[in-house]
Design a protein around this motif. Structure first.
Motif, short mmCIF file in Angstrom:
data_model
loop_
_atom_site.label_atom_id
_atom_site.label_comp_id
_atom_site.label_asym_id
_atom_site.label_seq_id
_atom_site.Cartn_x
_atom_site.Cartn_y
_atom_site.Cartn_z
N ARG A 1 -2.83 0.01 -5.74
CA ARG A 1 -4.23 -0.09 -5.31
C ARG A 1 -5.05 -0.85 -6.33
NH1 ARG A 1 -2.03 2.31 -1.72
NH2 ARG A 1 -2.57 4.29 -0.75
N THR A 2 -5.96 -1.71 -5.83
CA THR A 2 -7.00 -2.23 -6.71
C THR A 2 -8.09 -1.15 -6.80
OG1 THR A 2 -7.79 -3.39 -4.76
CG2 THR A 2 -6.68 -4.73 -6.45
N LEU B 1 0.84 -1.20 0.00
CA LEU B 1 0.00 0.00 0.00
C LEU B 1 0.88 1.25 0.00
CD1 LEU B 1 -2.73 -1.06 2.60
CD2 LEU B 1 -3.01 -0.91 0.12
N GLN B 2 1.97 1.19 0.76
CA GLN B 2 2.87 2.35 0.82
C GLN B 2 3.49 2.66 -0.54
OE1 GLN B 2 5.49 1.15 4.00
NE2 GLN B 2 4.03 1.80 5.58
N ARG B 3 3.65 1.61 -1.34
CA ARG B 3 4.19 1.83 -2.70
C ARG B 3 3.15 2.51 -3.60
NH1 ARG B 3 5.86 -3.48 -5.36
NH2 ARG B 3 6.32 -2.11 -7.10
N MET C 1 -5.18 7.91 -8.88
CA MET C 1 -4.20 6.87 -8.57
C MET C 1 -4.19 5.80 -9.64
SD MET C 1 -4.36 5.92 -4.62
CE MET C 1 -3.21 6.62 -3.49
N GLN C 2 -3.04 5.19 -9.84
CA GLN C 2 -2.96 4.10 -10.81
C GLN C 2 -3.54 2.84 -10.19
OE1 GLN C 2 0.97 2.84 -11.85
NE2 GLN C 2 0.13 1.32 -13.25
N LYS C 3 -4.39 2.15 -10.96
CA LYS C 3 -5.02 0.93 -10.43
C LYS C 3 -4.34 -0.30 -11.00
CE LYS C 3 -9.35 3.41 -10.55
NZ LYS C 3 -10.48 3.69 -11.40
N ILE C 4 -4.22 -1.32 -10.15
CA ILE C 4 -3.70 -2.59 -10.65
C ILE C 4 -4.74 -3.69 -10.45
CG2 ILE C 4 -1.28 -1.98 -10.28
CD1 ILE C 4 -1.31 -3.81 -7.80
#
Ligand code: NAD
Length: 355
Positions: A329-330, A324-326, A338-341
């Protein structure tokens, strides 16, 4: 560590596959882990015509712990009740004698904005709700719908708790409190219900065996209020089945992210069933967007409560925190911009953070 793995339905197989990656990584570090897979819920019905097939029961009984994804799906909604996926869940819980349901509500600093409460109210929140799972008004007899002599129909249920049921779950609660901040709040409705008066009496008696734990009592209506007013006042909340059902859902929403919440259900010997709090999310199944972290965090609970490996539990939790610190995020926990993975990429990121 003999672990029965039951992926279940909907997003179940996708999220469990990520937890399995974490287990594989721990195994290659030298931990002796045996995984065996079986069907539960709709998957059980499809494979064997039963939501809790005999082979699954055998495997679950022989295992030290069970890891479950989730069960349920629209396609099973028209089946007769005994064949519905949820019956598989009830039967496995009963079959394994799982009477203590643990649901932590934790807010990670990175996700503090996901809560619907103000950040200052929930920042650093870490509550454990312990719900008795096999007694109370959900199982008490008699129950039913009857017709009175005057012809009026009436529905009725029976709330009851025997002394041994209260004692055993109270002991679990105090032992958990000993490992945490040594505060236990027992929630009841002793101002109105005899069952609750008895509950309070027995919990107070059990407390004498744990002199270092500060015991308090609270009425359930006040507890519901306090959970949204000042939730950080709680450490462990111990309560019965119906109150726990409602309060644990309320507490889970303080965190704002259902995809982050693990759970454990334990028997008298710490054998347990570990699963995310959420359901099978059929709306997003098969799309590689479900959040696998609740399932991975359920594994951490398994290491802590069944295998007494606090070191591994913390290693998994730290890996999730680092991920999470990196900023990974889903979709369900991503803030705007935010970028989603995807599900699999999140699983891979946690495995990477483990080492
Ligand atoms: P749900 O928890 O499956 O989904 C509620 C909402 O949260 C949906 O929008 C879903 O997409 C989202 N969601 C849930 N888990 C998520 C995750 N890991 N990542 C991202 N988003 C997630 O609840 P529901 O829609 O009421 O129920 C769906 C099915 O699940 C039903 O068949 C129900 O009976 C079953 N169910 C099973 C369990 C269980 O297996 N323990 C618990 C609750 C519901």
């Amino acid at each position: 560590m003999k672990i029965a793995v039951l992926p279940g339905d909907g997003i179940g197989p996708e999220i469990v596959a990520q937890a399995a990656k974490v287990l594989e990584a721990l195994r290659s570090d030298g931990l002796k882990i045996e995984l065996e897979y079986a069907h539960l819920g709709g998957a059980g019905y499809d494979a064997a015509g039963d939501p809790f097939p005999a082979a699954t029961e055998k495997l679950a009984l022989a295992a030290d712990a069970v890891l479950l994804g989730a069960v349920g799906g629209y396609q099973y909604d028209t089946l007769p009740r005994p064949m519905r996926p949820e019956q598989g869940l009830l039967r496995i819980r009963n079959g394994l004698g799982l009477f203590a349901n643990l649901r932590p509500a934790m807010v990670y600093p990175e996700l503090v904005n996901a809560s619907s409460l103000k950040p200052e109210l929930v920042s650093g929140l870490d509550i454990m709700i312990l719900r008795e799972l096999t007694g109370d008004i959900y199982f008490g007899q008699p129950r039913g719908i009857r017709t009175l002599p005057n012809g009026e129909r009436q529905g009725f249920d029976t709330m009851l708790y025997s002394e041994s049921e209260i004692r055993r779950v109270a002991h679990v609660g105090f032992r958990i409190a000993m490992k945490r901040n040594k505060k236990l709040c027992s929630v009841d409705k002793a101002n109105v219900l005899d069952t609750s008066m008895f509950w309070r009496e027995i919990v107070t008696e059990v407390a004498k065996e744990y002199p270092t734990v500060a015991l308090s009592h609270m009425y359930v209506d006040n507890a519901a209020m306090q959970l949204v007013r000042a939730p950080k006042q709680f450490d462990v909340i111990l309560t019965g089945n119906i109150f726990g059902d409602i309060l644990s859902d309320e507490a889970s929403m303080l965190t704002g992210s259902i995809g982050m919440l693990p759970s454990a259900s334990l028997d008298a010997n710490n054998k347990g069933l570990y699963e995310p709090c959420h359901g099978s999310a059929p709306d997003i199944a098969g799309k590689d967007i479900a959040n696998p972290l609740a399932t991975i965090l359920s594994l951490a609970m398994m290491m802590r409560y069944t295998f007494a490996r606090e070191d591994i539990a913390q290693r998994i939790e730290t890996a999730v925190r680092k991920t999470l610190q990196r900023g990974l995020r889903t979709a369900d926990i991503a803030e705007a911009g935010m970028q989603k993975i995807g599900t699999a990429a999140m699983g891979d990121a946690v495995v990477k953070a483990l080492s």
